[in-house]
Design a protein around this motif. Structure first.
Motif, short mmCIF file in Angstrom:
data_model
loop_
_atom_site.label_atom_id
_atom_site.label_comp_id
_atom_site.label_asym_id
_atom_site.label_seq_id
_atom_site.Cartn_x
_atom_site.Cartn_y
_atom_site.Cartn_z
N LYS A 1 0.80 -1.23 0.00
CA LYS A 1 0.00 0.00 0.00
C LYS A 1 0.84 1.28 0.00
CE LYS A 1 -3.41 -2.90 0.46
NZ LYS A 1 -4.10 -3.36 -0.77
N HIS A 2 1.98 1.26 -0.66
CA HIS A 2 2.80 2.47 -0.74
C HIS A 2 2.95 2.99 -2.17
CE1 HIS A 2 4.05 2.97 3.41
NE2 HIS A 2 4.36 1.69 3.49
N PHE B 1 9.40 1.23 5.97
CA PHE B 1 9.32 2.48 6.72
C PHE B 1 9.43 2.31 8.24
CE2 PHE B 1 7.85 3.87 2.59
CZ PHE B 1 8.47 5.10 2.47
N LYS C 1 2.74 6.92 -3.45
CA LYS C 1 3.80 7.92 -3.26
C LYS C 1 5.03 7.65 -4.15
CE LYS C 1 4.30 7.17 1.28
NZ LYS C 1 3.66 5.91 1.72
N ASP D 1 7.21 -3.89 4.69
CA ASP D 1 7.23 -2.43 4.70
C ASP D 1 8.54 -1.92 5.29
OD1 ASP D 1 6.77 0.28 5.01
OD2 ASP D 1 4.74 0.04 5.81
#
Length: 361
Positions: A121-122, A202, A125, A200
């Protein structure tokens, strides 16, 4: 003779009637025609509707990369004039951007990378810095606004071999693009597209450091290894990978990018010294480390390809802990695809249509 004449006369009348009647086989002469026409008509109608639906689903994915120019001169002109200054705030989310640089031969790698990011879901961006107009139009015709080209575009659109002048020209523009994004006030994660995300990344960007980096060495580190810049190797510099970098818009991060640009200018490509951008990046890190807050990401989560693809004992021991996988330590377009396929990391064939924002490109 009379009967014969009468019979001939009757046949002539029948023939004239058939010739004069535009619809000799009608519902009046065929009681079952109405039922047949109704069923036959419904069948053709259903077939026609099915064909329309199929074409509507399939045709968007059959667009050839050269038919990517947006369908109009207005669209082409719009994306030609689209600037990094416009694209960054349009695509960034919460002040952060994920950036890659791609030329047309690597569109399939871009798609593979995007699928892995979309699963986490990134994808919204992501900004693609196109290295040629074909890539710019290919991406923006399918995913408007997510690609930008910073002129001038390179001449030859071929898959440049690592160490070639084309590869150097292609990669040496990176620090300038990244510096510009930092100057606009945005955090930026840079990825090579011969990489996939398994989790993920991040949450691993702990603290408020200037620059987050990954080690390109294959020697296994302890799970609790230091996050400081490693000591220099035999060539007097470190071996940090330029394939995965995260930076905050700080003076320290900008300093590293400026120094990287300087190092590239001081070490241009030549037939004798076939440079690439990574040694210059390492020299930049080494020469600014006292002024910049650097953070080495954990090896177990961000392994180099030389470790992940060549040390299966380590891979099994650390299963479930890997975040990104870089397909480096191998050269050649087809060899990279084969290795991804061998390890179940080539997603394009089965998942592009449903999981990539580009569809099948």
């Amino acid at each position: 003779m009379k009967n014969g004449t009468s019979s001939i006369h009757q046949r002539q009348q029948q023939q004239q009637h058939l010739l004069s009647d535009p619809n000799p086989i009608s519902h009046r002469s065929s009681p079952n025609w109405g039922r047949f026409a109704a069923v036959f008509g419904r069948t053709w109608l259903l077939a026609l509707l099915t064909l329309v639906v199929v074409l509507g689903v399939v045709l968007p994915d059959l667009r050839a990369p050269d038919g990517i120019f947006g369908g109009s001169k207005i669209a082409v002109s719009k994306w030609r004039d689209y600037t990094l200054e416009e694209a960054v705030p349009s695509v960034a989310k919460n002040g952060t951007l994920i950036v890659c640089a791609v030329s047309q031969p690597y569109l399939s790698f871009l798609n593979n990378w995007l699928i892995s990011i979309s699963r986490l879901k990134h994808q919204d961006k992501v900004l693609v810095i196109a290295e040629d107009y074909a890539t710019l139009f290919a991406v923006n015709s399918r995913w408007p606004g997510h690609a930008v080209l910073v002129p001038p575009a390179p001449d030859a659109q071929v898959a440049h071999k690592f160490g070639s002048q084309g590869f150097f020209n292609f990669t040496s523009q990176r620090p300038s693009h990244l510096l510009y994004i930092l100057e606009l006030g945005y955090s930026v994660m840079y990825n090579d597209v011969d990489m996939v995300w398994m989790a993920d990344p991040f949450p691993y960007l702990e603290g408020d450091h200037d620059v987050y980096i990954t080690d390109d060495m294959t020697a296994v580190k302890s799970l609790n290894h230091s996050h400081d810049l490693p000591p220099p190797g035999k060539k007097g510099r470190t071996y940090i990978c330029s394939c995965m970098i995260f930076m905050r818009p700080t003076d320290g991060a900008k300093l590293v990018m400026k120094k990287w640009i300087e190092e590239l200018q001081a070490q241009p490509w030549s037939n004798v010294k076939k440079s690439n951008d990574q040694p210059a990046f390492n020299w930049a890190l080494n020469r600014t480390s006292a002024q910049v807050d650097l953070y080495l990401l954990p090896q177990v989560a961000f392994p180099t390809g030389g470790l992940y693809f060549k040390n299966q004992t380590w891979v099994q021991q650390t299963k479930g802990l890997h975040v990104t996988i870089d397909n480096n330590y191998i050269t050649g377009f087809e060899k990279k695809i084969k290795r991804f396929r061998d390890f179940g990391l080539w997603f394009v064939d089965d998942y592009a249509v449903l999981e990539s924002p580009l569809g099948r490109i």
